[in-house]
Design an enzyme around this catalytic site. Structure first.
Site, PDB file in Angstrom:
ATOM      1  N   TRP A 195       0.787  -1.150  -0.014  1.00 31.96           N
ATOM      2  CA  TRP A 195       0.018  -0.072   0.063  1.00 31.96           C
ATOM      3  C   TRP A 195       0.831   1.161  -0.148  1.00 31.96           C
ATOM      4  CZ3 TRP A 195      -4.396  -0.389  -1.755  1.00 31.96           C
ATOM      5  CH2 TRP A 195      -5.124  -1.710  -1.699  1.00 31.96           C
ATOM      6  N   ASP A 225      -1.376   6.619   6.316  1.00 34.89           N
ATOM      7  CA  ASP A 225      -2.777   5.718   5.489  1.00 34.89           C
ATOM      8  C   ASP A 225      -3.080   4.771   6.628  1.00 34.89           C
ATOM      9  OD1 ASP A 225      -4.388   3.963   4.585  1.00 34.89           O
ATOM     10  OD2 ASP A 225      -3.142   3.361   2.885  1.00 34.89           O
ATOM     11  N   LYS A 228     -12.296  -1.650   6.940  1.00 38.33           N
ATOM     12  CA  LYS A 228     -11.696  -2.500   7.676  1.00 38.33           C
ATOM     13  C   LYS A 228     -12.186  -2.298   9.102  1.00 38.33           C
ATOM     14  CE  LYS A 228      -8.570  -2.875   4.292  1.00 38.33           C
ATOM     15  NZ  LYS A 228      -7.886  -2.042   2.972  1.00 38.33           N
TER      16      LYS A 228
HETATM   17  C1  LIG Z   1      -7.429  -1.410   1.906  1.00 43.35           C
HETATM   18  C2  LIG Z   1      -6.371  -0.429   1.884  1.00 43.35           C
HETATM   19  C3  LIG Z   1      -6.421   0.482   0.984  1.00 43.35           C
HETATM   20  C4  LIG Z   1      -7.263   0.616  -0.346  1.00 43.35           C
HETATM   21  O1  LIG Z   1      -8.684   1.062   0.038  1.00 43.35           O
HETATM   22  P1  LIG Z   1      -9.708   1.287  -1.085  1.00 43.35           P
HETATM   23  O2  LIG Z   1     -10.768   1.809  -0.199  1.00 43.35           O
HETATM   24  O3  LIG Z   1      -9.695   0.000  -1.959  1.00 43.35           O
HETATM   25  O4  LIG Z   1      -8.850   2.257  -1.847  1.00 43.35           O
HETATM   26  C5  LIG Z   1      -5.327   1.374   1.143  1.00 43.35           C
HETATM   27  N1  LIG Z   1      -4.272   1.309   2.109  1.00 43.35           N
HETATM   28  C6  LIG Z   1      -4.450   0.472   3.107  1.00 43.35           C
HETATM   29  C7  LIG Z   1      -3.440   0.279   4.006  1.00 43.35           C
HETATM   30  C8  LIG Z   1      -5.448  -0.604   3.172  1.00 43.35           C
HETATM   31  O5  LIG Z   1      -5.324  -1.707   4.026  1.00 43.35           O
END
Ligand SMILES: *Cc1c(COP(=O)(O)O)cnc(C)c1O
Length: 360
Positions: free
Chosen positions: A102, A172, A196
């Protein structure tokens, strides 16, 4: 058919009381005589919901007054691009620490929009460790330092907040927000896709220090401009009202659980149980350096790849769902977000023991 223990990495399991309440309120929400999906986001009932959700999140995370909370759309991925657009000029350096899939993607998406520097990378270890802070090469003039506190696919997590060396820290937190207490005042920006630990995909929660908003350029379309979203209480256009509602229910549920400190104890107990078993099993393996192991996402392999299919099939029969690892890593992955109870992890460990005995 019945619900199972769901180890999906995302969209992931939600707390069952939240789903039940959403079901009960589906046709008539509060006094609205309509679903929450069917009422105006500008009506006083929805505005009260929106304010309560923000207030509860502020309480849960101890968000200081000089931070705005935004409820945005587009998934975390859209914000990989929107962040450089708002917080850096095109000719300005931005530092990225790459510790897995990511953070790598975030750096790539920023490339057309700023001068991206990789300040540190765990690629050499195949993303099984966090490069030591002493080896990071930070640019003193960077507009910000971006990192990913929990790498959902590689199962690598920072267990403390890195020293950004003066640049604002942007995180993030999609896969570990609300899993443990964090000192928000150490960050310029925290953002997280909701699917999540917060609720439904599509929604993005952003916590942004006010001085960061002063950087947002006037020459980008308003819809991409965080300062505009903040000035309009995240209602520049129609927000994801149902996602916002679900997030609010999850925040209420978390408060009922005793808040983030209490859920963190549970998360640690869950992670200890699973890693402890894996390490002692002589059968399963987790490749991540112990100090960087994620509490939320636990990848593991079996001794022979040929066993993977049988493991997954038998796990499903035992009521353990979505354990297949990401194709980039292979093997299995168990995601242990807030909604996963300790009993779910115990059931998984019992199954793993039994499977190992039968296949050794
Ligand atoms: C799941 C995830 C994403 C992507 O999220 P989207 O909603 O599909 O854009 C980005 N960063 C992390 C750390 C993630 O776990």
């Amino acid at each position: 058919m019945s619900r199972t223990y769901n180890f999906s990495a995302g969209p992931a399991a939600l707390p069952e009381p939240v789903l039940r309440r959403a079901r009960d309120e589906m046709l008539e929400w509060g006094k609205a005589r309509a679903s929450v999906m069917e009422v105006s986001h500008r009506g006083k009932d929805f505005i009260a919901l929106a304010q309560k959700a923000e207030g509860d999140l502020r309480t849960l995370m101890g968000i200081p007054q000089n931070y705005k909370v935004l409820f945005l759309q587009g998934g975390a991925t859209q914000h990989f691009a929107q962040i450089p657009m708002n917080f850096a000029r095109r000719d300005q350096g931005v530092d990225y620490v790459v510790t897995g899939h990511w953070s790598e993607k975030a750096a790539k998406e920023a490339k057309p929009l700023a001068q991206v520097r990789i300040a540190a990378s765990g690629a050499e270890s195949k993303f099984t460790a966090i490069p030591p802070r002493a080896q990071w090469q930070l640019d003193a003039d960077a507009a910000y330092l971006h990192y990913t506190p929990n790498e959902t696919i590689h199962g690598v997590e920072f267990h403390d907040i890195p020293d950004a060396g003066g640049a604002p820290l942007i995180a993030d937190m999609s896969s570990n927000i609300l899993s443990r207490p964090v000192d928000v005042s150490k960050f310029g920006v925290i953002y997280a896709g909701a699917q999540k630990n917060i609720g439904a995909s599509g929604l993005v929660v952003m916590i942004v220090r006010e001085d960061m908003l002063a950087r947002c350029p006037k020459d980008i379309p308003k819809i991409f401009n965080y300062a505009e979203h903040a000035a309009n209480e995240s209602m520049l256009n129609t927000p994801n009202t149902f996602g916002w509602y679900l997030a609010g229910l999850v925040f209420e549920w978390l408060l009922e659980q005793g808040g983030v400190a209490a859920i963190a104890q549970r998360n640690l107990a869950k992670a200890d149980l699973l890693y402890g078993y894996i390490d002692n099993s002589g059968f399963y393996k987790n490749p991540v350096e112990k100090s960087a192991r994620s509490w939320m996402n636990v990848p593991f392999t079996l001794p022979r790849e040929e066993l993977d299919a049988a493991f997954l099939k038998e796990a499903e029969s035992a009521g353990l769902m979505a354990l297949k690892g990401h194709r980039a890593v292979g093997g299995m992955r168990a995601s242990l977000y807030n909604a996963m109870p300790l009993e779910g992890v115990q059931t998984l460990v019992d199954f793993m023991k039994d499977f190992a005995t039968r296949n050794s």
